[in-house]
Design an enzyme around this catalytic site. Structure first.
Site, PDB file in Angstrom:
ATOM      1  N   ASN A   1      45.207  26.293  50.792  1.00 40.94           N
ATOM      2  CA  ASN A   1      44.590  25.378  49.816  1.00 40.94           C
ATOM      3  C   ASN A   1      43.790  26.127  48.756  1.00 40.94           C
ATOM      4  O   ASN A   1      43.067  25.511  47.980  1.00 40.94           O
ATOM      5  CB  ASN A   1      43.716  24.339  50.523  1.00 40.94           C
TER       6      ASN A   1
ATOM      7  N   ASP B   1      32.458  34.651  56.861  1.00 45.62           N
ATOM      8  CA  ASP B   1      32.214  33.249  57.226  1.00 45.62           C
ATOM      9  C   ASP B   1      32.170  33.081  58.741  1.00 45.62           C
ATOM     10  O   ASP B   1      32.432  34.021  59.481  1.00 45.62           O
ATOM     11  CB  ASP B   1      33.260  32.316  56.575  1.00 45.62           C
TER      12      ASP B   1
ATOM     13  N   GLU C   1      36.048  25.779  50.169  1.00 46.02           N
ATOM     14  CA  GLU C   1      37.162  24.843  50.050  1.00 46.02           C
ATOM     15  C   GLU C   1      37.280  24.346  48.605  1.00 46.02           C
ATOM     16  O   GLU C   1      36.351  24.504  47.813  1.00 46.02           O
ATOM     17  CB  GLU C   1      36.923  23.660  51.000  1.00 46.02           C
TER      18      GLU C   1
ATOM     19  N   HIS D   1      41.392  28.402  49.311  1.00 43.24           N
ATOM     20  CA  HIS D   1      40.011  28.808  49.638  1.00 43.24           C
ATOM     21  C   HIS D   1      39.910  30.322  49.832  1.00 43.24           C
ATOM     22  O   HIS D   1      40.871  30.985  50.217  1.00 43.24           O
ATOM     23  CB  HIS D   1      39.452  28.035  50.842  1.00 43.24           C
TER      24      HIS D   1
HETATM   25  P1  PGA Z   1      45.106  33.370  57.486  1.00 41.69           P
HETATM   26  O1  PGA Z   1      43.813  32.665  56.887  1.00 41.69           O
HETATM   27  O2  PGA Z   1      44.931  34.832  57.246  1.00 41.69           O
HETATM   28  O3  PGA Z   1      45.048  33.038  58.950  1.00 41.69           O
HETATM   29  O4  PGA Z   1      46.283  32.809  56.778  1.00 41.69           O
HETATM   30  C1  PGA Z   1      43.360  33.028  55.632  1.00 41.69           C
HETATM   31  C2  PGA Z   1      42.224  32.153  55.194  1.00 41.69           C
HETATM   32  O5  PGA Z   1      42.193  30.963  55.578  1.00 41.69           O
HETATM   33  O6  PGA Z   1      41.367  32.626  54.436  1.00 41.69           O
END
Ligand code: PGA
Length: 254
Positions: free
Chosen positions: A136, A67, A143, A138
């Protein structure tokens, strides 16, 4: 889904790097899907160490980033392409032409999304997709509410994601509200998936992903459909799993 529980974050990084290194040794021209975030930092560090000290070569490996934010200057620190360079690409022998990234500054984002999907197909598909998970639920920037059949496209980021990613920005007004991400359907087409999660703050999300219903409200739960999916968790991230003891008992594969 296979669940591996490791004592701490360092052990998660080593375990994940071992799987990737084994794949690269078996299949030197393999295709990897790569995430950003804080979770995979030690994992990338371990891959770099194996390149330097153990001769692990990326010379024929092809990678696709998962992404990217839309609209950030290319060299902004929070830009995911800059992150990938800083944490992996600049430290291993990958051919820059094989390190494919999403262009969050493309003039025509629709075309950029379609050509990314085409590039994945032309590369023969993704052999191993590595993933983090947002609090959340995702994966990538898919999302809650994302179609479980979605392809690479533009998504509006949720408030939770904006808050979680705010530390990468000096000025909160700089945080992009939009991102471009491989879809859930794109991710599910990878031949295998490896999701890493660390810390108690992810524990309830991990329970939803592994033990909850498959729902677009928890996009990571779609991974329950994947026939070759491994989650590598530290004790904190595994701490709310109802069947934790069963997963640790260990011989089952899926
Ligand atoms: P993080 O993010 O590794 O910084 O917790 C993971 C994500 O949002 O996919």
């Amino acid at each position: 889904m296979r669940i591996i529980i490791e004592p701490d974050a360092a052990a998660v990084a080593v375990r994940a790097a071992t799987r990737v290194a084994d794949l690269i040794r078996r299949s030197p021209a393999c295709v990897l899907g790569l995430p950003t975030g804080t979770t995979p930092l030690a994992f990338y560090g371990e891959l770099v160490r194996r390149h330097r000290e153990e001769g692990l070569t990326f010379s024929r490996v092809v990678t696709f980033s998962l992404d990217e934010y839309i609209g950030l200057p290319r060299h902004h620190r929070a830009n995911f392409t800059a992150y990938m360079r800083r944490n992996l690409f600049d430290h291993v022998d990958i051919d820059p032409a094989n390190a494919r990234v999403l262009d969050g500054r493309a003039e025509d984002l629709l075309v950029a999304c379609e050509s990314y999907e085409a590039a994945i197909r032309e590369a023969g598909g993704i052999d191993l997709q590595i993933l983090g998970i947002g609090s959340n639920g995702h994966i990538g920037f898919n999302e809650p509410g994302s179609s479980l059949g979605s392809r690479t496209r533009v998504k509006t980021l949720t408030r939770e994601t904006l808050e979680a990613n705010a530390p990468s920005f000096e000025d909160p007004d700089e945080i992009p509200r939009l991102a471009i991400t491989m879809g859930v359907g794109t991710i599910l087409e990878a031949r295998s998936c490896l999701l890493l999660a660390l810390g108690e703050e992810k524990a309830l999300t991990i329970r939803d992903m592994i033990e909850g219903p498959i729902t677009a409200q928890v996009p990571a739960s779609a991974l329950q459909l994947h026939p070759d999916m491994i989650a590598i968790l530290d004790e904190g991230a595994a701490s709310r799993l109802l069947r934790r003891d069963y997963y640790s008992s260990g011989r089952h594969k899926s």
